[in-house]
Design a protein around this motif. Structure first.
Motif, PDB file in Angstrom:
ATOM      1  N   ASP A 178       0.838  -1.199   0.000  1.00 37.13           N
ATOM      2  CA  ASP A 178       0.000   0.000   0.000  1.00 37.13           C
ATOM      3  C   ASP A 178       0.875   1.252   0.000  1.00 37.13           C
ATOM      4  O   ASP A 178       2.020   1.209   0.444  1.00 37.13           O
ATOM      5  CB  ASP A 178      -0.851  -0.020   1.283  1.00 37.13           C
ATOM      6  CG  ASP A 178      -2.150   0.735   1.131  1.00 37.13           C
ATOM      7  OD1 ASP A 178      -2.394   1.342   0.064  1.00 37.13           O
ATOM      8  OD2 ASP A 178      -2.943   0.714   2.090  1.00 37.13           O
ATOM      9  N   ASP A 179       0.317   2.346  -0.480  1.00 35.02           N
ATOM     10  CA  ASP A 179       0.984   3.657  -0.413  1.00 35.02           C
ATOM     11  C   ASP A 179       2.402   3.585  -0.985  1.00 35.02           C
ATOM     12  O   ASP A 179       3.314   4.235  -0.460  1.00 35.02           O
ATOM     13  CB  ASP A 179       1.077   4.165   1.046  1.00 35.02           C
ATOM     14  CG  ASP A 179      -0.282   4.286   1.697  1.00 35.02           C
ATOM     15  OD1 ASP A 179      -1.283   4.339   0.971  1.00 35.02           O
ATOM     16  OD2 ASP A 179      -0.338   4.337   2.939  1.00 35.02           O
ATOM     17  N   ASP A 201       0.420   5.279  -4.658  1.00 38.07           N
ATOM     18  CA  ASP A 201      -0.287   6.167  -3.740  1.00 38.07           C
ATOM     19  C   ASP A 201      -0.975   7.302  -4.483  1.00 38.07           C
ATOM     20  O   ASP A 201      -0.507   7.788  -5.499  1.00 38.07           O
ATOM     21  CB  ASP A 201       0.700   6.751  -2.722  1.00 38.07           C
ATOM     22  CG  ASP A 201      -0.046   7.450  -1.602  1.00 38.07           C
ATOM     23  OD1 ASP A 201      -0.777   6.756  -0.869  1.00 38.07           O
ATOM     24  OD2 ASP A 201       0.067   8.682  -1.488  1.00 38.07           O
ATOM     25  N   LYS A 202      -2.093   7.737  -3.888  1.00 38.55           N
ATOM     26  CA  LYS A 202      -2.874   8.771  -4.568  1.00 38.55           C
ATOM     27  C   LYS A 202      -2.152  10.100  -4.667  1.00 38.55           C
ATOM     28  O   LYS A 202      -2.497  10.922  -5.501  1.00 38.55           O
ATOM     29  CB  LYS A 202      -4.259   8.938  -3.933  1.00 38.55           C
ATOM     30  CG  LYS A 202      -4.317   9.195  -2.456  1.00 38.55           C
ATOM     31  CD  LYS A 202      -5.792   9.342  -2.061  1.00 38.55           C
ATOM     32  CE  LYS A 202      -5.978   9.575  -0.580  1.00 38.55           C
ATOM     33  NZ  LYS A 202      -5.711   8.388   0.249  1.00 38.55           N
ATOM     34  N   GLU A 235      -4.408   4.117  -6.981  1.00 38.23           N
ATOM     35  CA  GLU A 235      -5.498   4.557  -6.096  1.00 38.23           C
ATOM     36  C   GLU A 235      -5.693   6.060  -6.216  1.00 38.23           C
ATOM     37  O   GLU A 235      -4.818   6.781  -6.683  1.00 38.23           O
ATOM     38  CB  GLU A 235      -5.233   4.150  -4.638  1.00 38.23           C
ATOM     39  CG  GLU A 235      -4.090   4.878  -3.995  1.00 38.23           C
ATOM     40  CD  GLU A 235      -3.969   4.627  -2.482  1.00 38.23           C
ATOM     41  OE1 GLU A 235      -4.414   3.585  -1.983  1.00 38.23           O
ATOM     42  OE2 GLU A 235      -3.412   5.506  -1.822  1.00 38.23           O
TER      43      GLU A 235
HETATM   44 CA    CA Z   1      -2.892   5.247   0.119  1.00 42.06          CA
END
Ligand code: CA
Ligand code: C2E
Ligand code: CA
Ligand code: CA
Length: 278
Positions: A178-179, A201-202, A235
């Motif tokens: 994630d991220d 990551d966004k 994301e």
């Molecule tokens: Ca994230």
């Protein structure tokens, strides 16, 4: 301002005092929230960029606070990490997500993987492996239908992560980072750990069309992941322009407000899992 008795003054602004009071109160309330069944999971669809089909959903926790209403995880997850409640909350999340996905599968819904966020603390407890295996056994969900989202920090910081991840993967559960790109800059671990997905990551996706550096980074992450046989999930995709860009870069999966915000179990079932059964 109040005197601390040593000729020094500690100044609290109203807002920081309010914040402290609120944190104090939330922490007290958090202790009873599991028993009172105040947590709920929302689900955000993950769309395959080639087929346009939903392939997974990310489970995102909310707290239905009796007076404050629906609280986002940013309001209480770090508190739960501080006071240790995160372990129990995390167990509830995995179990609830597996039960829900199993229900959808049994009802003839589209086969989707459910992704669950793991907190560092939870990941480090010795029984992560048996916890996950037990939940899968109890709920009857196929391991291939569960993905655990961990952060680079978890993967890297602890010597035993390698073993835990390996055993989880051997049992058929998917692993997602994630991220990606926001924490540790070392990417050496990617070749040691067998990971299934990298989530961009966004913060990178947000500026992808305006900041050439972000575009270059995203591009590089995608090539790297593909060369290591991993899939890439972007994301925070909010616009069709961002989606088009990502598709041109061969990004595999999209998650973001452009398709849908996180939805209740009923809503996502209706719109994505069993859309034909309306
Ligand atoms: Ca994230
Ligand atoms: P995350 O894992 O990075 O999850 C993505 C966050 O981005 C979610 O916020 C989601 O609602 C939001 N998001 C999705 N699409 C978009 C978009 O297009 N634009 C923007 N601006 N945001 C988007 P949420 O649900 O508030 O969760 C925040 C964080 O809380 C998560 O970040 C995750 O780190 C943590 N979290 C959520 N559920 C759990 C849980 O069950 N356990 C643990 N340990 N942490 C959780
Ligand atoms: Ca996540
Ligand atoms: Ca996160």
């Amino acid at each position: 301002a109040k005197s601390d008795g040593k000729d020094r003054y500690v100044v609290y602004t109203t807002s920081s005092l309010e914040n402290m009071m609120e944190e104090y109160r939330l922490e007290a309330d958090l202790r009873g929230a599991l028993e009172k069944r105040e947590f709920t999971l929302h689900y955000q669809p993950q769309i395959n960029n080639t087929t346009g089909e939903v392939i997974g959903v990310e489970a995102l926790i909310r707290w239905n606070h009796p007076e404050l209403g629906l609280l986002s995880p940013d309001r209480f997850i770090s508190l739960a990490e501080k006071n240790g409640l995160i372990t129990q909350i995390g167990e509830w999340v995995i179990e609830e997500a597996c039960i829900q996905n199993k229900k959808w599968q049994d009802a003839g819904g589209k086969p989707v993987k459910v992704s669950v966020n793991m907190s560092t603390q939870q990941f480090l407890t010795k029984n992560t492996i048996s916890l996950v295996k037990n939940v899968l056994e109890r709920t009857g969900l196929a391991p291939e239908h569960l993905v655990l989202e961990i952060t680079e920090y978890m993967a890297l910081e602890y010597d035993s992560s390698f073993l835990v991840l390996d055993e989880l993967r051997a049992s058929g559960v998917g692993i997602s980072i994630d991220d990606f790109g926001t924490g540790y800059s070392s990417i050496n671990y990617l070749k040691q750990f067998r990971i299934d997905y990298i989530k961009i990551d966004k913060s990178f996706v947000r500026e992808i069309l305006h900041d050439p550096n972000d575009a270059i980074i995203v591009n590089a992450i995608i090539s790297l992941a593909h060369n290591l046989n991993m899939q890439v999930i972007a994301e925070g995709v909010e616009t069709s322009e961002q989606l088009d860009f990502l598709i041109r870069q061969n990004c595999d999966v999209t998650q973001g407000f452009f398709f849908s915000k996180p939805l209740t179990a009923e809503e996502i079932e209706k719109s994505y899992i069993r859309p034909q059964a309306n």
